[in-house]
Design an enzyme around this catalytic site. Sequence first.
Site, PDB file in Angstrom:
ATOM      1  N   ASP A  43      -9.008   0.069   9.211  1.00 41.81           N
ATOM      2  CA  ASP A  43      -8.330  -0.315   7.976  1.00 41.81           C
ATOM      3  C   ASP A  43      -9.394  -0.401   6.885  1.00 41.81           C
ATOM      4  O   ASP A  43     -10.220  -1.308   6.895  1.00 41.81           O
ATOM      5  CB  ASP A  43      -7.612  -1.649   8.148  1.00 41.81           C
ATOM      6  CG  ASP A  43      -6.686  -1.980   6.977  1.00 41.81           C
ATOM      7  OD1 ASP A  43      -6.907  -1.441   5.883  1.00 41.81           O
ATOM      8  OD2 ASP A  43      -5.746  -2.774   7.163  1.00 41.81           O
ATOM      9  N   ARG A  89      -8.909  -0.698   3.626  1.00 42.65           N
ATOM     10  CA  ARG A  89      -8.444  -1.298   2.376  1.00 42.65           C
ATOM     11  C   ARG A  89      -9.251  -2.534   2.003  1.00 42.65           C
ATOM     12  O   ARG A  89      -9.627  -3.322   2.865  1.00 42.65           O
ATOM     13  CB  ARG A  89      -6.970  -1.686   2.496  1.00 42.65           C
ATOM     14  CG  ARG A  89      -6.021  -0.519   2.642  1.00 42.65           C
ATOM     15  CD  ARG A  89      -4.617  -0.975   2.915  1.00 42.65           C
ATOM     16  NE  ARG A  89      -4.490  -1.653   4.215  1.00 42.65           N
ATOM     17  CZ  ARG A  89      -3.346  -2.129   4.688  1.00 42.65           C
ATOM     18  NH1 ARG A  89      -2.239  -2.045   3.964  1.00 42.65           N
ATOM     19  NH2 ARG A  89      -3.319  -2.710   5.865  1.00 42.65           N
ATOM     20  N   GLU A 131      -3.188   4.974   0.498  1.00 39.36           N
ATOM     21  CA  GLU A 131      -2.441   5.693   1.538  1.00 39.36           C
ATOM     22  C   GLU A 131      -3.171   5.643   2.879  1.00 39.36           C
ATOM     23  O   GLU A 131      -4.391   5.797   2.954  1.00 39.36           O
ATOM     24  CB  GLU A 131      -2.275   7.156   1.106  1.00 39.36           C
ATOM     25  CG  GLU A 131      -1.425   7.999   2.010  1.00 39.36           C
ATOM     26  CD  GLU A 131       0.066   7.836   1.751  1.00 39.36           C
ATOM     27  OE1 GLU A 131       0.803   7.708   2.740  1.00 39.36           O
ATOM     28  OE2 GLU A 131       0.479   7.858   0.587  1.00 39.36           O
ATOM     29  N   SER A 137       0.835  -1.190   0.000  1.00 38.41           N
ATOM     30  CA  SER A 137       0.000   0.000   0.000  1.00 38.41           C
ATOM     31  C   SER A 137       0.876   1.249   0.000  1.00 38.41           C
ATOM     32  O   SER A 137       1.830   1.352   0.769  1.00 38.41           O
ATOM     33  CB  SER A 137      -0.916   0.007   1.231  1.00 38.41           C
ATOM     34  OG  SER A 137      -1.838  -1.052   1.160  1.00 38.41           O
ATOM     35  N   GLN A 182       9.984  -2.182   4.080  1.00 42.52           N
ATOM     36  CA  GLN A 182       9.275  -3.317   3.481  1.00 42.52           C
ATOM     37  C   GLN A 182       9.308  -3.249   1.959  1.00 42.52           C
ATOM     38  O   GLN A 182       9.448  -4.275   1.294  1.00 42.52           O
ATOM     39  CB  GLN A 182       7.824  -3.352   3.974  1.00 42.52           C
ATOM     40  CG  GLN A 182       7.671  -3.873   5.385  1.00 42.52           C
ATOM     41  CD  GLN A 182       6.215  -4.102   5.741  1.00 42.52           C
ATOM     42  OE1 GLN A 182       5.325  -3.378   5.295  1.00 42.52           O
ATOM     43  NE2 GLN A 182       5.968  -5.113   6.555  1.00 42.52           N
ATOM     44  N   ARG A 238      -3.816   3.172   5.037  1.00 41.31           N
ATOM     45  CA  ARG A 238      -4.809   2.096   5.110  1.00 41.31           C
ATOM     46  C   ARG A 238      -6.141   2.511   4.488  1.00 41.31           C
ATOM     47  O   ARG A 238      -7.207   2.157   4.959  1.00 41.31           O
ATOM     48  CB  ARG A 238      -5.027   1.622   6.550  1.00 41.31           C
ATOM     49  CG  ARG A 238      -3.810   1.011   7.193  1.00 41.31           C
ATOM     50  CD  ARG A 238      -4.142   0.313   8.516  1.00 41.31           C
ATOM     51  NE  ARG A 238      -2.900  -0.067   9.159  1.00 41.31           N
ATOM     52  CZ  ARG A 238      -2.231   0.722  10.007  1.00 41.31           C
ATOM     53  NH1 ARG A 238      -2.709   1.896  10.323  1.00 41.31           N
ATOM     54  NH2 ARG A 238      -1.100   0.327  10.537  1.00 41.31           N
TER      55      ARG A 238
END
Length: 210
Positions: free
Chosen positions: A135, A137, A101, A62, A80, A103
């Site tokens: 969250d 997403r 952006e 993400s 990551q 989450r």
Amino acid sequence: MTTIAAPQRTASVRARVPVTLDRAGGRTAELVTFHDLPDAQEHLACVLPHAPQIVPLVRLHSECMTGDVFGSARCDCGPQLDEALTTMAEQGGVLLYLRQEGRGIGLFNKLDTYVLQDQDIDTFRANRIIGRGEDERDYRAAAAMLRALGLTRIRLLTNNPDKVAQLRGLGIRVDTVVPTAVHLTEHNARYLAAKAGSGHTLTLQRETTA
């Protein structure tokens, strides 16, 4: 009068652009764009060549402008991203760069939550305080991108079980979950502790030297 929704169109590849990536050890990769993604966002795939007989390694990353671009140390997103690209430079794979952006709450809202986090409020509770979900997403676009690339069977690089569950629910076969490293520092310790508390598979133990 009853309104009938138009059928969802199948996503397809729009363009493939070869690039040399310093963050992948100078390897050549393809940046791939798409038509007809379910959320109409400009998500991007970064494809590094892999042996066709091997189930490809995939990372759903993400977007994090603060961490990926500016190198903010208060999260683990930049490390990551670098880890995924370094790993894929060695063995190939596909990194999906998802425009989600914070989450899914957006850059400005994310920075609003940073103000709350500086008052010792964890990242998930901060999202709730500003009226957003912990969250937001979903990974329908990610599944559509994988299908457009001809990938329905993958190895997933993640510590987030929600990504695994959502992809499997969307018909993507996740053969193996490959854990990412734990990029723990004094600056992101509270953030990673919150992620661990939310169900991410993280072991938060700093390395010690003799």
